[in-house]
Design a protein around this motif. Structure first.
Motif, PDB file in Angstrom:
ATOM      1  N   TYR A  61      -5.142  -1.069  -0.736  1.00 21.68           N
ATOM      2  CA  TYR A  61      -4.326  -0.059   0.270  1.00 21.68           C
ATOM      3  C   TYR A  61      -4.333   1.218  -0.425  1.00 21.68           C
ATOM      4  CZ  TYR A  61      -3.687  -4.822   2.435  1.00 21.68           C
ATOM      5  OH  TYR A  61      -3.917  -6.014   2.868  1.00 21.68           O
ATOM      6  N   ARG A  62      -3.927   2.183   0.288  1.00 24.48           N
ATOM      7  CA  ARG A  62      -3.346   3.365   0.138  1.00 24.48           C
ATOM      8  C   ARG A  62      -1.685   3.366   0.022  1.00 24.48           C
ATOM      9  NH1 ARG A  62      -7.109   4.952   3.730  1.00 24.48           N
ATOM     10  NH2 ARG A  62      -5.657   5.978   5.042  1.00 24.48           N
TER      11      ARG A  62
ATOM     12  N   ASP B 169      -0.441   3.115   8.693  1.00 26.03           N
ATOM     13  CA  ASP B 169      -0.541   1.744   9.368  1.00 26.03           C
ATOM     14  C   ASP B 169       0.585   0.822   9.258  1.00 26.03           C
ATOM     15  OD1 ASP B 169      -3.726   2.389   7.909  1.00 26.03           O
ATOM     16  OD2 ASP B 169      -3.451   2.242  10.121  1.00 26.03           O
TER      17      ASP B 169
ATOM     18  N   LEU C  24       0.197  -3.755  -4.056  1.00 26.64           N
ATOM     19  CA  LEU C  24      -0.559  -3.570  -2.660  1.00 26.64           C
ATOM     20  C   LEU C  24      -1.558  -2.709  -3.039  1.00 26.64           C
ATOM     21  CD1 LEU C  24       2.471  -2.938  -0.185  1.00 26.64           C
ATOM     22  CD2 LEU C  24       1.025  -5.296  -0.567  1.00 26.64           C
TER      23      LEU C  24
ATOM     24  N   LEU D  46      -1.452  -6.363   9.083  1.00 30.28           N
ATOM     25  CA  LEU D  46      -2.311  -5.488   9.427  1.00 30.28           C
ATOM     26  C   LEU D  46      -3.504  -6.129  10.373  1.00 30.28           C
ATOM     27  CD1 LEU D  46      -2.571  -3.782   5.918  1.00 30.28           C
ATOM     28  CD2 LEU D  46      -1.716  -2.731   8.155  1.00 30.28           C
TER      29      LEU D  46
ATOM     30  N   MET E 162      -9.434   2.038   4.182  1.00 32.57           N
ATOM     31  CA  MET E 162      -8.500   0.955   3.937  1.00 32.57           C
ATOM     32  C   MET E 162      -7.141   1.435   4.646  1.00 32.57           C
ATOM     33  SD  MET E 162      -7.511  -1.841   2.509  1.00 32.57           S
ATOM     34  CE  MET E 162      -9.160  -2.437   1.874  1.00 32.57           C
ATOM     35  N   ALA E 163      -6.411   0.408   4.754  1.00 32.37           N
ATOM     36  CA  ALA E 163      -5.032   0.866   5.639  1.00 32.37           C
ATOM     37  C   ALA E 163      -4.267   1.641   4.577  1.00 32.37           C
ATOM     38  CB  ALA E 163      -4.450  -0.597   6.001  1.00 32.37           C
ATOM     39  N   SER E 164      -3.350   2.557   5.186  1.00 36.90           N
ATOM     40  CA  SER E 164      -2.370   3.072   4.432  1.00 36.90           C
ATOM     41  C   SER E 164      -0.761   2.492   4.571  1.00 36.90           C
ATOM     42  CB  SER E 164      -2.457   4.709   4.866  1.00 36.90           C
ATOM     43  OG  SER E 164      -1.934   4.846   6.419  1.00 36.90           O
ATOM     44  N   ILE E 165      -0.020   2.496   3.507  1.00 33.87           N
ATOM     45  CA  ILE E 165       1.078   1.730   3.623  1.00 33.87           C
ATOM     46  C   ILE E 165       2.157   2.608   3.130  1.00 33.87           C
ATOM     47  CG2 ILE E 165       2.626  -0.135   2.802  1.00 33.87           C
ATOM     48  CD1 ILE E 165      -0.102  -1.705   2.770  1.00 33.87           C
TER      49      ILE E 165
ATOM     50  N   ARG F 166      -1.294  -8.410   4.907  1.00 31.33           N
ATOM     51  CA  ARG F 166      -2.468  -8.869   5.418  1.00 31.33           C
ATOM     52  C   ARG F 166      -2.346  -9.481   6.680  1.00 31.33           C
ATOM     53  NH1 ARG F 166      -5.605 -13.462   4.682  1.00 31.33           N
ATOM     54  NH2 ARG F 166      -4.189 -13.970   3.088  1.00 31.33           N
TER      55      ARG F 166
END
Length: 472
Positions: free
Chosen positions: A26-27, A47, A21, A117, A1-4, A114
């Motif tokens: 998301y992380r 990300d 989030l 990404l 999963m995407a990191s923010i 979303r």
């Protein structure tokens, strides 16, 4: 999963965004200063960065500039409660994906993240595919197993510079792109790549184009002319639509393939050249042989190394990378902000059968780059035939990431098809029922439940609304 990474000096807002989030899977990591943001990105690049402009140690614009200098591809969304037109313009000029003012709704920030990404994911895929290209020309989009197999064949035959290649496939699938890639990957890459479309040039002129002519060979032939085979010495000649070549010229091409020698039209001296011939056709040459339109011996001379390029409907994994590639190209060309393809548009693009193949994708994205004014391409921007495209079958329906309301989708599909049947039959319910394979009474019941009415036809009732496609 995407990191923010969330960069904001307000702990409450960091926690709120982290919760919103985090619920999406998301992380999320938060920091309160610009220095901490730069350190976090240097350690493990996220990300996506959500960046506040008003930070205690430096202005967010400075942080954005530093982030982009370090990694131009880093995805950054600017968030601020004290926004101005100037700061928004400056942020976008520096490469921010979007500019969001506080306060914002949770659903809005979820959607923006979303889309950002998804855009980044497609850009990365396109960049990887571009890196596979060697030399000039279109990149070969090959995410699908079918096109990966084509690339394997290209690499194999490129290493053998003398071997003749026959590329088959429907119109618009990218046969010329494959031919250029064979040339670019071969030891002939420094030589010329010359092409001729055998279907668009009359036979007598095509002969002169290929072999050249001597002065006086025919009317208006006042001086000698070098043909493509001679001009391409040391390189590659691409004979597109070779299946449409006239029978008399087929015999001369056969002789050239056997000897690598030819005479100019009206000439007596033979010329030898070192040329690889790559031919392509959208016709079934075996059928043409049976009908007498193509020489069997020439077919076997051309078909030394066959490569079949599958139609786009058989490689749906390539549709979105192709669309993203062409969208970005034409957006740059026309100086448009369009950069992303929204999920609802992605669903329609994948669900459309693309009878024109890659060429149709290219043409559509050029049109969209001209007509769309926003930063993303939405389903509502697409032509009606693509908005309403939904061909059932394996791999054709795509479930959106957020899921769907199946009952509503079935209702919309029924409304769309019944409306089209009524429109096609001028409002005649009996004829429409036959088109849909339903009893007349059943169709009337379905029309009443959907709020549809037929037009003035044999049944004499008012007109149905024009269908607007299937709801996403």
């Amino acid at each position: 999963m995407a990191s923010i990474l969330i960069v904001d000096d307000e702990a409450f807002l960091r926690d709120q965004l982290g919760r919103i989030l985090g619920e999406e899977g998301y992380r999320v990591h938060g920091v309160g200063t610009g220095a901490e943001a730069l350190d976090a990105v240097a350690g493990a690049p996220p990300d996506l960065v959500l960046l506040d402009l008003n930070l205690p140690d430096r202005h967010g614009i400075e942080v954005l500039r530093a982030l982009k200098e370090r990694d131009p591809d880093l995805l950054v969304i600017v968030i601020t409660g004290y926004g101005s037109v100037e700061s928004a313009v400056e942020s976008l000029k520096l490469g921010a994906y979007d500019y969001v003012k506080k306060p914002f709704k949770a659903d809005a920030i979820k959607l923006i993240v979303r889309l950002a990404l998804e855009t980044q994911r497609l850009r990365r895929r396109v960049r990887v595919l571009r890196e596979r290209e060697i030399g000039p020309g279109e990149p070969v989009i090959a995410e699908s197993p079918a096109m990966q197999a084509v690339l394997d064949q290209v690499r194999d035959v490129a290493a053998h510079a003398e071997t003749t290649v026959l590329i088959t496939g429907e119109s618009g699938t990218g046969k010329e792109v494959v031919a250029r890639l064979i040339h670019n990957l071969s030891e002939r890459a420094s030589g010329p790549f010359l092409e001729v479309n055998c279907a668009s040039i009359p036979g007598s002129i095509l002969e002169s184009e290929l072999f050249g002519h001597e002065p006086g060979a025919f009317t208006d032939a006042r001086k000698a002319k070098e043909g493509l085979l001679e001009a391409a010495d040391g390189g590659t000649v691409f004979l597109d639509e070779v299946g449409d070549m006239e029978p008399g010229l087929q015999a001369k091409l056969l002789r050239f393939l056997e000897t690598r020698r030819f005479r100019r039209v009206g000439g007596v001296r033979e010329t030898a050249v070192d040329v690889r011939v790559v031919a392509a056709t959208n016709r079934d040459l075996r059928d043409a042989i049976r009908s007498g339109g193509f020489r069997e011996d020439l077919y076997y001379r051309l078909n030394v190394f066959p490569i079949h390029v599958p139609p786009l409907r058989e490689r749906p994994e390539d549709i979105l990378p192709l669309a993203q590639h062409f969208l970005e190209r034409f957006a740059r060309k026309f100086h448009r902000p369009l950069a992303a393809i929204a999920p609802d548009a992605q669903e329609r693009l994948v669900g459309y059968p693309w009878p024109g193949n890659v060429r149709e994708v290219r043409n559509l994205m050029e049109r969209m780059a001209i007509t769309c004014r926003g930063r993303e391409l939405r389903a509502s921007d697409l032509p009606a035939e693509i908005r309403g495209a939904a061909e059932p079958g394996p791999g054709r329906w795509v479930l959106p990431a957020e899921g769907c309301d199946l009952e509503a989708l079935e209702r919309d599909l029924a409304r769309c098809l019944i409306s089209q049947a009524l429109e096609r039959t001028g409002g005649n319910v009996s004829q429409a029922a036959r088109l849909l394979g339903l009893p007349r009474g059943t169709l009337r019941h379905r029309m009443e439940s959907l709020g549809l009415r037929s037009g003035p036809g044999a049944d004499g009732i008012p007109s149905a609304p024009r269908p607007g496609g299937i709801a996403g």
